[in-house]
Design a protein around this motif. Sequence first.
Motif, mmCIF file in Angstrom:
data_model
loop_
_atom_site.group_PDB
_atom_site.id
_atom_site.type_symbol
_atom_site.label_atom_id
_atom_site.label_comp_id
_atom_site.label_asym_id
_atom_site.label_seq_id
_atom_site.Cartn_x
_atom_site.Cartn_y
_atom_site.Cartn_z
ATOM 1 N N ASN A 64 0.799 -1.220 0.000
ATOM 2 C CA ASN A 64 0.000 0.000 0.000
ATOM 3 C C ASN A 64 0.833 1.272 0.000
ATOM 4 O OD1 ASN A 64 -2.479 -1.333 0.019
ATOM 5 N ND2 ASN A 64 -2.380 -1.622 2.222
ATOM 6 N N LYS A 65 2.113 1.187 0.338
ATOM 7 C CA LYS A 65 2.976 2.364 0.382
ATOM 8 C C LYS A 65 3.201 2.863 -1.041
ATOM 9 C CE LYS A 65 7.010 3.844 2.862
ATOM 10 N NZ LYS A 65 8.121 3.428 3.704
ATOM 11 N N ARG A 66 2.967 4.143 -1.274
ATOM 12 C CA ARG A 66 3.056 4.698 -2.623
ATOM 13 C C ARG A 66 4.018 5.874 -2.668
ATOM 14 N NH1 ARG A 66 -1.165 2.527 -5.499
ATOM 15 N NH2 ARG A 66 -2.642 1.416 -4.211
ATOM 16 N N HIS A 67 4.616 6.053 -3.858
ATOM 17 C CA HIS A 67 5.567 7.150 -4.052
ATOM 18 C C HIS A 67 5.396 7.764 -5.427
ATOM 19 C CE1 HIS A 67 7.597 4.940 -0.799
ATOM 20 N NE2 HIS A 67 8.081 6.126 -0.479
ATOM 21 N N LEU A 68 5.843 8.990 -5.534
ATOM 22 C CA LEU A 68 5.995 9.676 -6.802
ATOM 23 C C LEU A 68 7.495 9.725 -7.072
ATOM 24 C CD1 LEU A 68 4.870 11.543 -9.081
ATOM 25 C CD2 LEU A 68 5.273 13.433 -7.515
ATOM 26 N N LEU A 69 7.909 9.274 -8.246
ATOM 27 C CA LEU A 69 9.329 9.265 -8.603
ATOM 28 C C LEU A 69 9.584 10.293 -9.694
ATOM 29 C CD1 LEU A 69 9.997 5.429 -8.933
ATOM 30 C CD2 LEU A 69 10.370 6.874 -6.943
ATOM 31 N N LEU A 70 10.700 11.012 -9.575
ATOM 32 C CA LEU A 70 11.173 11.901 -10.626
ATOM 33 C C LEU A 70 12.476 11.327 -11.150
ATOM 34 C CD1 LEU A 70 10.484 15.371 -8.982
ATOM 35 C CD2 LEU A 70 9.077 14.140 -10.626
ATOM 36 N N TRP A 71 12.567 11.176 -12.462
ATOM 37 C CA TRP A 71 13.691 10.517 -13.113
ATOM 38 C C TRP A 71 14.453 11.477 -14.020
ATOM 39 C CZ3 TRP A 71 13.957 5.068 -12.651
ATOM 40 C CH2 TRP A 71 12.809 4.430 -12.187
ATOM 41 N N ASN A 72 15.740 11.260 -14.161
ATOM 42 C CA ASN A 72 16.544 11.884 -15.204
ATOM 43 C C ASN A 72 16.419 10.978 -16.416
ATOM 44 O OD1 ASN A 72 18.977 11.926 -16.904
ATOM 45 N ND2 ASN A 72 19.678 13.490 -15.486
ATOM 46 N N THR A 73 15.837 11.468 -17.518
ATOM 47 C CA THR A 73 15.576 10.590 -18.659
ATOM 48 C C THR A 73 16.838 10.216 -19.426
ATOM 49 O OG1 THR A 73 15.060 12.462 -20.094
ATOM 50 C CG2 THR A 73 13.212 11.391 -18.986
ATOM 51 N N ALA A 74 17.860 11.049 -19.399
ATOM 52 C CA ALA A 74 19.101 10.736 -20.128
ATOM 53 C C ALA A 74 19.853 9.589 -19.461
ATOM 54 C CB ALA A 74 19.993 11.968 -20.222
ATOM 55 N N GLN A 75 19.886 9.596 -18.124
ATOM 56 C CA GLN A 75 20.658 8.600 -17.383
ATOM 57 C C GLN A 75 19.802 7.477 -16.813
ATOM 58 O OE1 GLN A 75 22.495 11.086 -14.504
ATOM 59 N NE2 GLN A 75 23.967 11.949 -15.941
ATOM 60 N N GLY A 76 18.483 7.666 -16.803
ATOM 61 C CA GLY A 76 17.594 6.644 -16.267
ATOM 62 C C GLY A 76 17.749 6.449 -14.772
ATOM 63 N N ARG A 77 18.077 7.521 -14.060
ATOM 64 C CA ARG A 77 18.233 7.389 -12.611
ATOM 65 C C ARG A 77 17.199 8.235 -11.878
ATOM 66 N NH1 ARG A 77 20.895 11.643 -10.171
ATOM 67 N NH2 ARG A 77 21.912 13.056 -11.630
ATOM 68 N N ILE A 78 16.856 7.795 -10.675
ATOM 69 C CA ILE A 78 15.875 8.502 -9.864
ATOM 70 C C ILE A 78 16.510 9.753 -9.283
ATOM 71 C CG2 ILE A 78 14.432 8.384 -7.800
ATOM 72 C CD1 ILE A 78 14.162 5.372 -8.338
ATOM 73 N N LEU A 79 15.840 10.882 -9.459
ATOM 74 C CA LEU A 79 16.285 12.150 -8.882
ATOM 75 C C LEU A 79 15.668 12.374 -7.510
ATOM 76 C CD1 LEU A 79 15.846 14.382 -12.052
ATOM 77 C CD2 LEU A 79 17.987 13.471 -11.145
ATOM 78 N N GLU A 80 14.407 11.965 -7.381
ATOM 79 C CA GLU A 80 13.703 12.175 -6.128
ATOM 80 C C GLU A 80 12.581 11.155 -5.976
ATOM 81 O OE1 GLU A 80 11.906 15.925 -3.598
ATOM 82 O OE2 GLU A 80 12.912 16.264 -5.500
ATOM 83 N N MET A 81 12.340 10.724 -4.726
ATOM 84 C CA MET A 81 11.256 9.802 -4.392
ATOM 85 C C MET A 81 10.425 10.480 -3.301
ATOM 86 S SD MET A 81 11.546 5.905 -2.979
ATOM 87 C CE MET A 81 11.362 4.888 -4.409
ATOM 88 N N ILE A 82 9.143 10.713 -3.580
ATOM 89 C CA ILE A 82 8.270 11.451 -2.675
ATOM 90 C C ILE A 82 7.125 10.544 -2.236
ATOM 91 C CG2 ILE A 82 6.761 13.474 -2.462
ATOM 92 C CD1 ILE A 82 8.417 14.602 -4.932
ATOM 93 N N ALA A 83 6.948 10.372 -0.936
ATOM 94 C CA ALA A 83 5.846 9.559 -0.413
ATOM 95 C C ALA A 83 4.525 10.278 -0.656
ATOM 96 C CB ALA A 83 6.037 9.299 1.074
ATOM 97 N N VAL A 84 3.494 9.526 -1.060
ATOM 98 C CA VAL A 84 2.149 10.074 -1.254
ATOM 99 C C VAL A 84 1.155 9.235 -0.460
ATOM 100 C CG1 VAL A 84 2.643 11.105 -3.506
ATOM 101 C CG2 VAL A 84 1.821 8.766 -3.399
#
Length: 108
Positions: A64-84
């Motif tokens: 049930n734990k959910r997050h919003l992820l922001l990614w760098n599209t060039a490198q395919g890495r997560i920039l930020e993970m935000i709990a919602v």
Amino acid sequence: VSFNPRGGSFITTSTDATVRKWEIATGREMGRFWNNEHGLFMTRITHNPDGRILASDCRPKGGNKRHLLLWNTAQGRILEMIAVNSPISNLKFSQSGQLLATSDEEGQ
């Protein structure tokens, strides 16, 4: 599915918890942003207007734990993970790319 506004590629999510980048001209897989090693499931994705950032929802399979992820599209890495607090039904960047709006199943 989210097409990169800069052209040339698009992103897909799948039931195997993988986010894939595809080349439009050839249909060739260009890379994977996430694999199933962490067991996260993503269903909603969107690019920002300049195509450099990708936003996606994410939750553990069966969890049930959910997050919003922001990614760098060039490198395919997560920039930020935000709990919602609730499932994300929609994601949309503003035209400037400075704001990201989300809503749940009730439109909140």
